[in-house]
Design an enzyme around this catalytic site. Structure first.
Site, PDB file in Angstrom:
ATOM      1  N   SER A 134       0.864  -1.184   0.000  1.00 23.99           N
ATOM      2  CA  SER A 134       0.000   0.000   0.000  1.00 23.99           C
ATOM      3  C   SER A 134       0.898   1.230   0.000  1.00 23.99           C
ATOM      4  O   SER A 134       2.025   1.181   0.513  1.00 23.99           O
ATOM      5  CB  SER A 134      -0.865   0.013   1.263  1.00 23.99           C
ATOM      6  OG  SER A 134      -1.450   1.273   1.456  1.00 23.99           O
ATOM      7  N   TYR A 147      -0.773   0.437  10.780  1.00 21.53           N
ATOM      8  CA  TYR A 147      -1.033  -0.259   9.509  1.00 21.53           C
ATOM      9  C   TYR A 147       0.090   0.038   8.511  1.00 21.53           C
ATOM     10  O   TYR A 147       0.595  -0.871   7.834  1.00 21.53           O
ATOM     11  CB  TYR A 147      -2.385   0.227   8.957  1.00 21.53           C
ATOM     12  CG  TYR A 147      -2.759  -0.249   7.583  1.00 21.53           C
ATOM     13  CD1 TYR A 147      -3.309  -1.517   7.383  1.00 21.53           C
ATOM     14  CD2 TYR A 147      -2.613   0.589   6.466  1.00 21.53           C
ATOM     15  CE1 TYR A 147      -3.684  -1.940   6.114  1.00 21.53           C
ATOM     16  CE2 TYR A 147      -2.997   0.172   5.198  1.00 21.53           C
ATOM     17  CZ  TYR A 147      -3.537  -1.089   5.021  1.00 21.53           C
ATOM     18  OH  TYR A 147      -3.913  -1.502   3.775  1.00 21.53           O
TER      19      TYR A 147
HETATM   20  N1  LIG Z   1      -9.019  -1.058   0.754  1.00 22.77           N
HETATM   21  C1  LIG Z   1      -7.939  -0.268   0.657  1.00 22.77           C
HETATM   22  O1  LIG Z   1      -8.019   0.991   0.713  1.00 22.77           O
HETATM   23  C2  LIG Z   1      -6.577  -0.871   0.423  1.00 22.77           C
HETATM   24  C3  LIG Z   1      -5.525  -0.054  -0.016  1.00 22.77           C
HETATM   25  C4  LIG Z   1      -4.281  -0.630  -0.203  1.00 22.77           C
HETATM   26  C5  LIG Z   1      -4.085  -1.966   0.063  1.00 22.77           C
HETATM   27  N2  LIG Z   1      -5.126  -2.732   0.503  1.00 22.77           N
HETATM   28  C6  LIG Z   1      -4.862  -4.122   0.823  1.00 22.77           C
HETATM   29  O2  LIG Z   1      -5.515  -4.973  -0.103  1.00 22.77           O
HETATM   30  C7  LIG Z   1      -5.833  -6.213   0.536  1.00 22.77           C
HETATM   31  C8  LIG Z   1      -7.301  -6.537   0.288  1.00 22.77           C
HETATM   32  O3  LIG Z   1      -8.092  -5.508   0.841  1.00 22.77           O
HETATM   33  P1  LIG Z   1      -9.675  -5.366   0.587  1.00 22.77           P
HETATM   34  O4  LIG Z   1      -9.938  -3.926   0.281  1.00 22.77           O
HETATM   35  O5  LIG Z   1     -10.120  -6.403  -0.347  1.00 22.77           O
HETATM   36  O6  LIG Z   1     -10.198  -5.636   2.068  1.00 22.77           O
HETATM   37  P2  LIG Z   1     -11.489  -6.408   2.604  1.00 22.77           P
HETATM   38  O7  LIG Z   1     -12.574  -6.447   1.609  1.00 22.77           O
HETATM   39  O8  LIG Z   1     -11.741  -5.821   3.961  1.00 22.77           O
HETATM   40  O9  LIG Z   1     -10.934  -7.900   2.760  1.00 22.77           O
HETATM   41  C9  LIG Z   1      -9.996  -8.252   3.700  1.00 22.77           C
HETATM   42  C10 LIG Z   1     -10.292  -9.682   4.098  1.00 22.77           C
HETATM   43  O10 LIG Z   1      -9.266 -10.111   4.993  1.00 22.77           O
HETATM   44  C11 LIG Z   1      -9.869 -11.085   5.799  1.00 22.77           C
HETATM   45  N3  LIG Z   1      -9.123 -11.294   7.027  1.00 22.77           N
HETATM   46  C12 LIG Z   1      -8.763 -10.401   7.964  1.00 22.77           C
HETATM   47  N4  LIG Z   1      -8.113 -11.012   8.962  1.00 22.77           N
HETATM   48  C13 LIG Z   1      -8.086 -12.338   8.638  1.00 22.77           C
HETATM   49  C14 LIG Z   1      -7.569 -13.481   9.282  1.00 22.77           C
HETATM   50  N5  LIG Z   1      -6.950 -13.412  10.464  1.00 22.77           N
HETATM   51  N6  LIG Z   1      -7.695 -14.667   8.666  1.00 22.77           N
HETATM   52  C15 LIG Z   1      -8.328 -14.785   7.468  1.00 22.77           C
HETATM   53  N7  LIG Z   1      -8.849 -13.726   6.818  1.00 22.77           N
HETATM   54  C16 LIG Z   1      -8.732 -12.519   7.409  1.00 22.77           C
HETATM   55  C17 LIG Z   1     -11.261 -10.579   6.102  1.00 22.77           C
HETATM   56  O11 LIG Z   1     -12.016 -11.728   6.353  1.00 22.77           O
HETATM   57  P3  LIG Z   1     -13.286 -11.820   7.315  1.00 22.77           P
HETATM   58  O12 LIG Z   1     -14.439 -11.772   6.372  1.00 22.77           O
HETATM   59  O13 LIG Z   1     -13.127 -13.122   8.009  1.00 22.77           O
HETATM   60  O14 LIG Z   1     -13.225 -10.647   8.257  1.00 22.77           O
HETATM   61  C18 LIG Z   1     -11.640  -9.862   4.818  1.00 22.77           C
HETATM   62  O15 LIG Z   1     -12.484 -10.654   4.004  1.00 22.77           O
HETATM   63  C19 LIG Z   1      -5.453  -6.040   2.014  1.00 22.77           C
HETATM   64  O16 LIG Z   1      -4.151  -6.555   2.228  1.00 22.77           O
HETATM   65  C20 LIG Z   1      -5.411  -4.539   2.177  1.00 22.77           C
HETATM   66  O17 LIG Z   1      -4.559  -4.128   3.243  1.00 22.77           O
HETATM   67  C21 LIG Z   1      -6.379  -2.223   0.663  1.00 22.77           C
END
Ligand SMILES: NC(=O)c1ccc[n+]([C@@H]2O[C@H](COP(=O)([O-])OP(=O)(O)OC[C@H]3O[C@@H](n4cnc5c(N)ncnc54)[C@H](OP(=O)(O)O)[C@@H]3O)[C@@H](O)[C@H]2O)c1
Length: 241
Positions: A134, A147
């Site tokens: 990120s 984070y």
């Molecule tokens: N959204 C942003 O602004 C952004 C920006 C830059 C990078 N990213 C990165 O991109 C990636 C995907 O993000 P996203 O936007 O798709 O987020 P998201 O929709 O919130 O998905 C994250 C997933 O991680 C799962 N998770 C969290 N802790 C876990 C654990 N201990 N074991 C198994 N699963 C777990 C959650 O599952 P549960 O359903 O079980 O809670 C959730 O489904 C992440 O690494 C995030 O940091 C996001």
């Protein structure tokens, strides 16, 4: 194709695009509650969709879970590490156990999965790994340093692993995105150059096809963050989240 974090909005968008004709494995907590995700991927053309129980925080189980997936399904083509938490910065500043938990999920658990998967894919002689860095980790900001520091660590680890895998037939794609409007950032005001899960997924698919080692989403953030690196600390510490 294996999606670790089987409910991730960005991860599912990537998998949906690559689903036609492939067997998809969704690894997630509460893996019995993935009916909607499985149905959507079947509609998108996946030849089969399986679910596996996976808790990223339980790093002691990673090797067994991942080796079983490999034993049950054979060669793994694409592995997407999409699990992660944003966490609450304010609480993390006061509560060391909570701060550690964020770093454990966003850095330590990723290191554990990447190390395990890199070995499995090396043994296959081919495969593609996708990991989400990120801009928060490119120059860590006061406003989200917990984070951000986990992402900085992950980015460094993934850069080194990319080089370690060079010539092995295994590709590691590091995705550096800005603010993504979606579930993880719900209720937050979008940052400049905000993007969407759709656009991130398009960039990931393009990067996998080109066998790139890094993609920025949107691309403009690369020169922007190169320039921001030179902002004096007195200005940087006032930067918003
Ligand atoms: N959204 C942003 O602004 C952004 C920006 C830059 C990078 N990213 C990165 O991109 C990636 C995907 O993000 P996203 O936007 O798709 O987020 P998201 O929709 O919130 O998905 C994250 C997933 O991680 C799962 N998770 C969290 N802790 C876990 C654990 N201990 N074991 C198994 N699963 C777990 C959650 O599952 P549960 O359903 O079980 O809670 C959730 O489904 C992440 O690494 C995030 O940091 C996001």
């Amino acid at each position: 194709m294996l999606l670790l974090g089987g409910r991730s909005e960005i991860g599912l968008e990537v998998v949906r695009r690559l689903a036609p004709g492939r067997t998809v494995i969704l690894a997630a907590r509460r893996s019995g509650e993935l009916d909607a995700e499985c149905a959507a991927l079947a509609v998108a053309g996946a030849s089969a969709v399986h679910t596996v129980e996976f808790d990223a925080d339980d790093t002691a189980t990673h090797a067994a879970v991942l080796e079983k997936i490999s034993a049950d399904h054979g060669r793994i083509g694409i592995v997407i590490l999409a699990f992660g938490i944003l966490g609450q910065q304010g609480r993390a500043e006061r509560d060391p156990a909570y701060a550690t938990a964020i770093v454990h999920t966003d850095f330590v658990a990723q290191v554990s999965v990447l190390t395990t998967m890199a070995q499995l894919l090396r043994a296959q002689g081919e495969g593609q790994l996708v990991v989400f860095s990120s801009v928060a980790g490119r120059r860590v900001r006061r406003a989200n340093y917990v984070y951000g520091s986990a992402k900085a660590g992950l980015d460094g680890f993934a850069s080194g692993l990319t080089d370690a895998l060079h010539g092995s037939g295994v590709q590691l794609l590091v995705v550096v995105s800005g603010f993504v409007i979606g579930g993880m950032t719900a209720g937050m005001a979008p940052a400049p150059f905000a993007t969407t899960p759709d656009r991130v997924a398009d960039a990931v698919v393009g990067g996998l096809r080109r066998r790139a080692s890094r993609v920025w989403v949107p691309r403009i953030l690369r020169p922007v963050f190169a320039a921001l690196h030179f902002l004096p600390q007195s200005v940087w510490r006032r930067m918003p989240r």
